[in-house]
Design a protein around this motif. Structure first.
Motif, mmCIF file in Angstrom:
data_model
loop_
_atom_site.group_PDB
_atom_site.id
_atom_site.type_symbol
_atom_site.label_atom_id
_atom_site.label_comp_id
_atom_site.label_asym_id
_atom_site.label_seq_id
_atom_site.Cartn_x
_atom_site.Cartn_y
_atom_site.Cartn_z
ATOM 1 N N LEU A 74 15.168 -28.619 -21.566
ATOM 2 C CA LEU A 74 15.953 -28.940 -22.906
ATOM 3 C C LEU A 74 15.638 -27.889 -23.507
ATOM 4 N N ILE A 75 14.674 -27.968 -24.566
ATOM 5 C CA ILE A 75 14.203 -26.886 -26.105
ATOM 6 C C ILE A 75 15.294 -26.514 -25.909
ATOM 7 N N ASP A 76 15.120 -25.312 -24.673
ATOM 8 C CA ASP A 76 15.965 -23.825 -24.715
ATOM 9 C C ASP A 76 17.626 -24.823 -24.661
ATOM 10 N N SER A 77 18.233 -25.320 -24.494
ATOM 11 C CA SER A 77 19.336 -25.758 -24.993
ATOM 12 C C SER A 77 19.765 -27.094 -25.510
ATOM 13 N N TRP A 78 19.015 -26.697 -26.495
ATOM 14 C CA TRP A 78 19.081 -27.421 -27.956
ATOM 15 C C TRP A 78 20.106 -27.572 -28.700
ATOM 16 N N GLY A 79 21.404 -26.129 -28.673
ATOM 17 C CA GLY A 79 22.416 -26.724 -29.109
ATOM 18 C C GLY A 79 23.557 -27.018 -28.223
ATOM 19 N N ALA A 80 23.264 -27.061 -27.010
ATOM 20 C CA ALA A 80 24.235 -27.845 -26.195
ATOM 21 C C ALA A 80 24.031 -29.192 -26.204
ATOM 22 N N LEU A 81 22.698 -30.024 -26.415
ATOM 23 C CA LEU A 81 22.742 -31.153 -26.337
ATOM 24 C C LEU A 81 22.820 -32.185 -27.430
ATOM 25 N N LYS A 82 22.585 -30.683 -28.724
ATOM 26 C CA LYS A 82 22.638 -31.584 -29.864
ATOM 27 C C LYS A 82 23.823 -32.731 -30.493
ATOM 28 N N PRO A 83 24.941 -32.339 -30.277
ATOM 29 C CA PRO A 83 26.326 -32.861 -30.181
ATOM 30 C C PRO A 83 26.189 -34.971 -29.736
ATOM 31 N N VAL A 84 25.350 -34.700 -28.344
ATOM 32 C CA VAL A 84 25.759 -35.279 -27.394
ATOM 33 C C VAL A 84 24.235 -36.310 -27.532
ATOM 34 N N LEU A 85 23.568 -36.032 -28.416
ATOM 35 C CA LEU A 85 21.961 -36.325 -28.673
ATOM 36 C C LEU A 85 22.029 -38.081 -28.355
ATOM 37 N N PHE A 86 22.569 -38.370 -28.990
ATOM 38 C CA PHE A 86 22.569 -39.707 -29.989
ATOM 39 C C PHE A 86 22.988 -41.021 -28.394
ATOM 40 N N PRO A 87 24.651 -40.173 -28.050
ATOM 41 C CA PRO A 87 25.224 -41.343 -26.611
ATOM 42 C C PRO A 87 23.923 -40.722 -25.782
ATOM 43 N N VAL A 88 22.996 -39.537 -25.231
ATOM 44 C CA VAL A 88 22.787 -39.726 -24.003
ATOM 45 C C VAL A 88 21.292 -40.906 -25.081
ATOM 46 N N SER A 89 20.844 -40.779 -26.245
ATOM 47 C CA SER A 89 19.851 -40.956 -26.178
ATOM 48 C C SER A 89 19.754 -42.795 -25.993
ATOM 49 N N VAL A 90 20.762 -43.008 -26.373
ATOM 50 C CA VAL A 90 21.587 -44.625 -26.326
ATOM 51 C C VAL A 90 21.052 -45.886 -24.400
ATOM 52 N N ILE A 91 22.126 -44.418 -23.983
ATOM 53 C CA ILE A 91 22.805 -44.048 -21.938
ATOM 54 C C ILE A 91 21.048 -44.557 -21.707
ATOM 55 N N THR A 92 20.143 -43.597 -22.589
ATOM 56 C CA THR A 92 18.438 -43.824 -21.535
ATOM 57 C C THR A 92 18.506 -45.202 -22.056
ATOM 58 N N VAL A 93 17.939 -45.495 -23.217
ATOM 59 C CA VAL A 93 17.117 -46.396 -23.460
ATOM 60 C C VAL A 93 17.747 -47.880 -22.707
ATOM 61 N N VAL A 94 19.143 -48.209 -22.595
ATOM 62 C CA VAL A 94 20.093 -48.980 -21.704
ATOM 63 C C VAL A 94 19.816 -48.877 -20.039
ATOM 64 N N ILE A 95 20.062 -47.999 -19.998
ATOM 65 C CA ILE A 95 19.754 -48.085 -18.205
ATOM 66 C C ILE A 95 18.054 -48.210 -18.329
ATOM 67 N N THR A 96 17.344 -48.108 -18.747
ATOM 68 C CA THR A 96 15.690 -48.106 -19.124
ATOM 69 C C THR A 96 15.268 -49.113 -18.727
ATOM 70 N N VAL A 97 15.923 -49.771 -19.931
ATOM 71 C CA VAL A 97 15.926 -51.665 -19.586
ATOM 72 C C VAL A 97 16.632 -52.432 -19.232
ATOM 73 N N LEU A 98 17.692 -51.903 -18.305
ATOM 74 C CA LEU A 98 17.834 -52.749 -17.112
ATOM 75 C C LEU A 98 17.432 -52.299 -16.274
ATOM 76 N N VAL A 99 16.854 -51.053 -15.692
ATOM 77 C CA VAL A 99 16.166 -51.279 -14.851
ATOM 78 C C VAL A 99 14.937 -52.095 -13.948
ATOM 79 N N MET A 100 14.353 -51.836 -15.618
ATOM 80 C CA MET A 100 12.689 -53.028 -15.545
ATOM 81 C C MET A 100 13.303 -54.333 -15.990
ATOM 82 N N ALA A 101 14.440 -54.273 -16.237
ATOM 83 C CA ALA A 101 14.683 -55.734 -15.726
ATOM 84 C C ALA A 101 14.858 -56.483 -14.354
ATOM 85 N N VAL A 102 15.931 -55.103 -13.269
ATOM 86 C CA VAL A 102 15.557 -55.624 -12.187
ATOM 87 C C VAL A 102 15.235 -55.603 -11.646
#
Length: 119
Positions: A74-102
């Motif tokens: 992930l560190i090595d591909s930071w350039g490709a990850l940087k533009p989508v970092l916010f959406p990926v972070s939001v999706i990760t948090v939402v899915i984590t909370v959803l999995v914990m709730a279920v």
């Protein structure tokens, strides 16, 4: 010698998972086939728990080390990850909370069904 036998048994079942992946037309990873085969072997008693327990505990203990190459990737591909970092972070948090709730709800239902009281 005991660890070697246990590792070999785990590897053998993982190999059968690879064989299942080769011959079955489903889009399921070979590791999932291997886990299901291990579960079936343990539940049916084909493989007693004490035949794999020590090696399994060892593998679980070293599991965090296995995530280091992925983190470096992930560190090595930071350039490709940087533009989508916010959406990926939001999706990760939402899915984590959803999995914990279920998981919590399912656990509560299982506890209620078995009649286990809270301490």
């Amino acid at each position: 010698m005991k660890f070697l036998r246990q590792f070999m048994l785990i590897i053998l079942i993982s190999f059968f998972g690879e064989i299942c992946k080769t011959f079955l037309p489903f889009p399921i990873p070979a590791s999932v086939y291997g886990l299901v085969l291990m579960l079936v072997c343990l539940v049916t008693g084909l493989v007693p728990l004490n035949r794999v327990k020590d090696a399994a505990f060892f593998l679980i203990e070293i599991m965090p080390v296995m995530f280091i190459p992925a983190a470096v990737g992930l560190i090595d591909s930071w350039g490709a990850l940087k533009p989508v970092l916010f959406p990926v972070s939001v999706i990760t948090v939402v899915i984590t909370v959803l999995v914990m709730a279920v998981t919590g709800r399912v656990s509560q239902k299982v506890v209620e069904k078995r009649g286990i009281e809270n301490e």
